[in-house]
Design an enzyme around this catalytic site. Structure first.
Site, mmCIF file in Angstrom:
data_model
loop_
_atom_site.group_PDB
_atom_site.id
_atom_site.type_symbol
_atom_site.label_atom_id
_atom_site.label_comp_id
_atom_site.label_asym_id
_atom_site.label_seq_id
_atom_site.Cartn_x
_atom_site.Cartn_y
_atom_site.Cartn_z
ATOM 1 N N ARG A 73 0.704 -1.184 -0.090
ATOM 2 C CA ARG A 73 -0.044 0.018 -0.010
ATOM 3 C C ARG A 73 0.808 1.198 -0.112
ATOM 4 O O ARG A 73 2.150 1.182 0.579
ATOM 5 C CB ARG A 73 -0.778 0.169 1.281
ATOM 6 C CG ARG A 73 -2.043 -1.052 1.317
ATOM 7 C CD ARG A 73 -3.198 -0.665 2.330
ATOM 8 N NE ARG A 73 -2.438 -0.659 3.686
ATOM 9 C CZ ARG A 73 -1.824 0.354 4.477
ATOM 10 N NH1 ARG A 73 -2.098 1.447 4.008
ATOM 11 N NH2 ARG A 73 -1.443 -0.120 5.691
ATOM 12 N N TYR A 214 -1.307 -3.743 -6.944
ATOM 13 C CA TYR A 214 -1.240 -4.582 -5.733
ATOM 14 C C TYR A 214 -2.147 -4.255 -4.551
ATOM 15 O O TYR A 214 -2.507 -2.893 -4.117
ATOM 16 C CB TYR A 214 0.154 -4.084 -4.964
ATOM 17 C CG TYR A 214 0.799 -5.164 -3.998
ATOM 18 C CD1 TYR A 214 1.520 -6.363 -4.622
ATOM 19 C CD2 TYR A 214 0.663 -5.115 -2.868
ATOM 20 C CE1 TYR A 214 2.136 -7.296 -3.936
ATOM 21 C CE2 TYR A 214 1.067 -6.191 -1.973
ATOM 22 C CZ TYR A 214 1.691 -7.308 -2.636
ATOM 23 O OH TYR A 214 2.308 -8.148 -1.842
ATOM 24 N N LYS A 223 -9.540 -1.961 2.165
ATOM 25 C CA LYS A 223 -9.258 -0.761 2.761
ATOM 26 C C LYS A 223 -10.008 0.491 2.142
ATOM 27 O O LYS A 223 -10.312 1.314 3.036
ATOM 28 C CB LYS A 223 -7.742 -0.524 2.735
ATOM 29 C CG LYS A 223 -6.831 -1.707 2.950
ATOM 30 C CD LYS A 223 -6.992 -1.969 4.691
ATOM 31 C CE LYS A 223 -6.106 -3.082 5.067
ATOM 32 N NZ LYS A 223 -6.574 -3.319 6.526
ATOM 33 N N HIS A 243 -10.938 -1.331 11.707
ATOM 34 C CA HIS A 243 -9.903 -2.118 11.177
ATOM 35 C C HIS A 243 -9.708 -3.214 12.510
ATOM 36 O O HIS A 243 -8.490 -3.168 13.297
ATOM 37 C CB HIS A 243 -8.546 -1.414 11.153
ATOM 38 C CG HIS A 243 -7.333 -1.956 10.749
ATOM 39 N ND1 HIS A 243 -5.960 -1.527 10.874
ATOM 40 C CD2 HIS A 243 -7.321 -2.984 9.896
ATOM 41 C CE1 HIS A 243 -5.337 -2.398 10.049
ATOM 42 N NE2 HIS A 243 -5.877 -2.982 9.579
ATOM 43 N N SER A 265 -0.321 -2.609 12.179
ATOM 44 C CA SER A 265 0.238 -3.546 11.312
ATOM 45 C C SER A 265 1.324 -4.193 12.206
ATOM 46 O O SER A 265 1.983 -3.763 13.180
ATOM 47 C CB SER A 265 1.078 -3.203 10.136
ATOM 48 O OG SER A 265 0.171 -2.217 9.588
ATOM 49 N N CYS A 267 1.504 -7.039 14.259
ATOM 50 C CA CYS A 267 1.125 -7.130 15.728
ATOM 51 C C CYS A 267 0.281 -8.750 15.843
ATOM 52 O O CYS A 267 0.197 -9.086 16.785
ATOM 53 C CB CYS A 267 0.194 -6.352 16.406
ATOM 54 S SG CYS A 267 1.048 -4.681 17.036
ATOM 55 N N ASP A 290 -9.570 -8.582 9.467
ATOM 56 C CA ASP A 290 -9.233 -7.551 9.301
ATOM 57 C C ASP A 290 -10.045 -6.471 9.614
ATOM 58 O O ASP A 290 -9.677 -5.286 9.992
ATOM 59 C CB ASP A 290 -8.634 -7.425 7.882
ATOM 60 C CG ASP A 290 -7.576 -6.421 7.713
ATOM 61 O OD1 ASP A 290 -6.956 -5.939 8.627
ATOM 62 O OD2 ASP A 290 -7.675 -5.673 6.469
ATOM 63 N N ARG A 382 2.144 -12.010 -0.060
ATOM 64 C CA ARG A 382 0.683 -12.094 0.481
ATOM 65 C C ARG A 382 0.110 -13.496 0.003
ATOM 66 O O ARG A 382 0.405 -13.998 -1.137
ATOM 67 C CB ARG A 382 -0.202 -11.086 0.155
ATOM 68 C CG ARG A 382 0.234 -9.728 0.614
ATOM 69 C CD ARG A 382 -0.499 -9.297 1.879
ATOM 70 N NE ARG A 382 0.157 -8.347 2.573
ATOM 71 C CZ ARG A 382 -0.285 -7.736 3.729
ATOM 72 N NH1 ARG A 382 -1.388 -8.480 4.158
ATOM 73 N NH2 ARG A 382 0.293 -6.902 4.133
HETATM 74 O O1 O2Y Z 1 0.096 -4.012 1.307
HETATM 75 C C1 O2Y Z 1 -1.006 -4.378 0.986
HETATM 76 O O2 O2Y Z 1 -1.433 -3.787 -0.047
HETATM 77 C C2 O2Y Z 1 -1.836 -4.787 1.893
HETATM 78 S S1 O2Y Z 1 -2.301 -4.142 3.370
HETATM 79 C C3 O2Y Z 1 -3.000 -5.093 4.565
HETATM 80 C C4 O2Y Z 1 -3.611 -6.211 3.796
HETATM 81 C C5 O2Y Z 1 -4.460 -7.113 4.459
HETATM 82 C C6 O2Y Z 1 -4.794 -6.857 5.963
HETATM 83 N N1 O2Y Z 1 -4.182 -5.753 6.434
HETATM 84 C C7 O2Y Z 1 -3.502 -4.779 5.790
HETATM 85 C C8 O2Y Z 1 -3.179 -3.508 6.332
HETATM 86 O O3 O2Y Z 1 -2.150 -2.806 5.964
HETATM 87 O O4 O2Y Z 1 -3.469 -3.083 7.399
HETATM 88 MN MN MN Z 2 -5.222 -4.433 8.024
#
Ligand code: O2Y
Ligand code: MN
Length: 601
Positions: A73, A214, A223, A243, A265, A267, A290, A382
Site C-alpha cells: 500500500r 497491488y 481498505k 480495522h 500492522s 502485531c 481485518d 501475501r
Molecule cells: O500492502 C497491502 O497492500 C496490503 S495491506 C493489508 C492487507 C491485509 C490486511 N491488512 C493490511 C493492512 O495494511 O492493514
Molecule cells: Mn489490516
C-alpha cells in the site's frame, strides 16, 4: 461491448463514461462464475502473470510476482478529497476535489488502451444482509478480478442484489496502456511512485485508483471501501467501520464470547484471529481477520459483521507454529503474491518452518539459495485465500445481522511501560485507550527502530475523515444505547520486554490466557485490582497452568511503571494537540484524570 447484464441506469451510464474515457479494447461484465475465474487464471498463466503451482502439493493455487516497484500500500499516495482540508484532518493527504477530479480524468484518458475493462459488482458483507454495501469496481487488471472474487462476494449475485439501487463506484487502472504490437508485461503498472494515486471522495462516496496493481491499492473493496469510505458512511449513519479482527472464544463449559480487536500492522492480527489456545478445552473461532462493521442491534448490544469473504494475509512469518490454521487455509485455491517458488512447484517464505529449500526462485524471479544474502520472499508477500477454507471459521461468520460483541481489545508493540493487559474503567476510558494505541517501529521498512507511532484504533491509514471527529464518533456511541450493554474495553501488550531486552510473554496460543481473563471480566467473575491506568488482573487471576513464565517475569508484565506512565501521558497529550479543536473534550478529560491518578500513586 456486449449488452450489460443489468438495467441499472446509473451503473450503465457510469461504465459507459469510464469506457469512453479509458478507451479499453473490450468490456467484460464479471459474473463471478468458476468458469470465468478459471479462464482468467489460464489467461494470466499464458501471459506470465501467474505460475500454476504443483497440483498435488497446492491444488488450484497460483503464484504471481509483482513489479519490484509495486509491493505494498502507498500511504503517501493515498488521498481523502473531502470538501476542505479541515474535514480530511491532519492525518490524511488532501487535494481539493475538483482539482483532483480533473487530474484523475486526465490520467485515465486512454489508460486502458489495448486492455479489457472488467466490471466487478461486489458485496461487502453477506449478500442481502441489511448491513451489506454494494460496490462496483472497474479495473483493467485480471489479477484484481480473481483476487476480488476471493476477497468479496462478487459477480451476478451482487449485481442482482444491487438491482436498480445505488452502489459505490470504484475505478481502477494499472496505468499501463498497451500499444498495438507491444508485448505486455507480466505485472503492468506505473513504475513511478509519484504517479500512483489512491483517491477517495467521501462526499460523493467514490474511489479512484491509478498506477498500482497491488493489494490495498487495487482491491478496492478492502481498505478503500470497507474502511475509508465506510468510516464516513458509518459516522453519518451511527455505526462503526473498524480495522478489527473478530474472534469467538468458547470456554470448556460452552460459554462463548465474541471479541473485536484492533492492532497496528505487524502485531499478529491474523494469528490471533485464528489462534489455537494453549488452554485445554478452550476454542477460538474466526469471524474475520481485518475489518469489522459494527452496529447497535435492536436489543441495544453491538453486533459485528466481517464485510470480507477471504484473507489477504502476510506470508513471511506464517508457519504451523505461528498460525497452524492459516497454513491449513492456504493449502488449496489460494493466490500467492511475491513468495518464493521451490523446484517442486510449491511456495516458500522466510520463517515458514522446516528447512529452507536447497534452492528456489525468489519473488523477483531470480535464482536463490540459502545464505545468498537476499530474502526469498518479499516481506509484504501475501496469500489470498477463501475465508470458508479456514478450519476454525465460526459457524456464524456469515450471519447477516452479525455476532454480539462482548469486548474490544486494543494493542500495539510496546517493549516498555504498557502492561500485558488492563481493563478500562468506562466507555470513555476505553475510547481513550483506543486513541492511544500505537507501536514502536522495529523494522527498517517502518522507519527508525524505537520510534513510537501513534495509530489510534489502528485506523491511522484508514480513517476517511478527521481523526478527532472519528474519536468523537466513538465517544458518541455511549449516548446511542444503554451503557450497560456496551462491550468492555481492554488494552493488551504481548510485546513487553525485560530490561535485558528479552520478550516477557510467549504470545501465540498463550494469549488465550489473557482472553480467558477478559471473558471472566465480562462475565463478572474475573479478579482485578484497580490501578491508576485501569483494572489489572490480580496476581492469581490469570490462568498460568502449564506455562513456563517466572514469577518475576509475570511481576514485570503486570507492573505499573508510574514514571514511564507520566511520560506516556505527556506523549499522548502531544499527540492530542495535533488534533486541535476536533479532539473531543471527553478525551482531554480522560487524560487529565489519568495524570491525577498517577500523581497520587
Ligand atoms: O500492502 C497491502 O497492500 C496490503 S495491506 C493489508 C492487507 C491485509 C490486511 N491488512 C493490511 C493492512 O495494511 O492493514
Ligand atoms: Mn489490516
Amino acid at each position: 461491448m456486449t449488452a450489460p447484464p443489468t438495467t441499472n441506469k446509473k451503473l450503465i451510464a457510469w461504465v459507459n463514461d469510464i469506457a469512453a474515457l479509458a478507451t479499453p479494447a473490450s468490456v467484460h461484465w464479471c459474473d463471478g462464475s468458476d468458469k470465468e475465474y478459471h479462464a482468467l487464471c489460464d489467461l494470466m498463466v499464458s501471459h506470465g502473470t501467474f505460475t500454476r503451482l504443483n497440483e498435488k502439493l497446492r491444488p488450484g493455487c497460483y503464484l504471481a510476482r509483482s513489479h519490484a516497484s509495486d509491493v505494498a500500500r502507498v500511504e503517501d499516495r493515498t488521498y481523502i478529497c473531502a470538501k476542505s482540508k479541515e474535514e480530511a484532518g491532519p492525518t490524511n493527504n488532501w487535494t481539493e476535489p475538483t482539482e483532483m477530479r480533473a487530474k484523475l480524468r486526465a490520467m485515465f484518458k486512454g489508460c486502458m488502451k489495448g486492455r479489457t475493462l472488467y466490471v466487478i459488482p461486489f458485496s461487502m458483507g453477506p449478500i442481502g444482509s441489511p448491513v451489506a454495501k454494494i460496490g462496483v469496481e472497474i479495473t483493467d487488471s485480471p489479477y484484481v478480478v480473481v483476487n476480488m472474487r476471493i476477497m468479496t462476494r462478487m459477480g451476478a449475485a451482487a449485481l442482482n442484489a444491487l438491482g436498480d439501487g445505488d452502489f459505490i463506484p470504484c475505478v481502477h487502472s494499472v496505468g499501463a496502456p498497451l500499444e498495438p504490437g507491444r508485448q505486455d508485461a507480466p505485472w503492468p503498472c506505473e513504475p513511478d511512485p509519484a504517479k500512483k494515486y489512491i483517491v477517495h471522495f467521501p462526499d460523493t462516496r467514490e474511489i479512484w485508483s491509478y498506477g498500482s496493481g497491488y493489494g490495498g491499492n487495487a482491491l478496492l473493496g478492502k481498505k478503500c471501501l470497507a474502511l475509508r469510505i465506510a468510516s464516513v458512511a458509518a459516522r453519518a449513519e451511527g455505526w462503526l467501520a473498524e480495522h478489527m479482527l473478530i474472534l469467538a472464544l468458547t470456554s470448556p463449559k460452552g460459554e462463548k464470547h465474541y471479541i473485536c480487536a484492533a492492532f497496528p500492522s505487524a502485531c499478529g492480527k491474523t494469528n490471533l484471529a485464528m489462534m489455537q489456545p494453549a488452554l485445554p478445552g478452550w476454542t477460538v473461532r474466526c469471524v474475520g481477520d481485518d475489518i469489522a462493521w459494527i452496529r447497535i442491534g435492536a436489543d441495544g448490544r453491538l453486533y459485528a459483521v466481517n464485510p470480507e469473504h477471504g484473507f489477504f494475509g502476510v506470508a513471511p512469518g506464517t508457519s504451523a507454529q505461528s498460525n497452524f490454521n492459516a497454513m491449513e487455509t492456504i493449502r488449496r485455491n489460494t493466490i500467492f503474491t511475491n513468495v518464493a517458488l521451490t523446484p517442486e512447484g510449491d511456495v516458500w517464505w522466510e520463517d515458514m518452518g522446516g528447512p529452507a529449500p536447497a534452492k528456489a526462485i525468489d519473488w523477483e524471479g531470480n535464482e536463490w539459495t540459502p545464505g545468498c544474502g537476499r530474502k526469498a520472499a518479499h516481506p509484504n508477500a501475501r496469500f489470498t485465500a477463501p475465508a470458508a477454507q479456514c478450519p476454525v471459521i465460526d459457524p456464524e461468520w456469515e450471519s447477516p445481522e452479525g455476532v454480539p460483541v462482548s469486548a474490544f481489545l486494543f494493542g500495539g508493540r510496546r517493549p516498555g511501560t504498557i502492561p500485558l493487559v488492563s481493563e478500562a474503567f468506562s466507555w470513555e476510558h476505553g475510547v481513550f485507550m483506543g486513541s492511544a494505541a500505537g507501536s514502536e517501529t522495529t523494522t527498517a521498512a517502518l522507519g527508525k527502530a524505537g520510534v513510537l507511532r501513534r495509530d489510534p484504533f489502528a485506523m491511522l491509514p484508514f480513517c476517511g475523515y478527521h481523526m478527532g471527529d472519528y474519536l468523537a464518533h466513538w465517544i458518541s456511541i455511549a449516548s446511542r444505547t444503554d451503557r450497560a450493554k456496551l462491550p468492555k474495553v481492554f488494552f493488551v501488550n504481548w510485546f513487553r520486554k525485560s530490561t535485558e531486552g528479552k520478550w516477557l510473554w510467549p504470545g501465540y496460543g498463550d494469549n488465550s490466557r489473557v482472553l480467558k481473563w477478559i471473558c471472566e471480566r465480562v462475565a463478572g467473575t474475573g479478579k482485578a485490582v484497580k490501578t491508576p491506568i485501569g483494572n489489572l488482573p490480580t496476581p492469581d487471576a490469570l490462568d498460568l497452568s502449564g506455562l513456563d513464565v517466572s514469577e518475576e517475569d509475570m511481576r514485570q508484565l503486570l507492573a505499573i511503571d508510574v514514571e514511564g506512565w507520566k511520560r506516556e501521558a505527556d506523549n499522548i497529550g502531544s499527540y492530542y494537540d495535533t488534533l486541535g479543536s476536533h479532539l473531543p473534550a471527553a478525551l482531554r478529560a480522560e487524560l487529565e484524570q489519568l495524570r491525577q491518578r498517577l500523581a497520587t500513586a
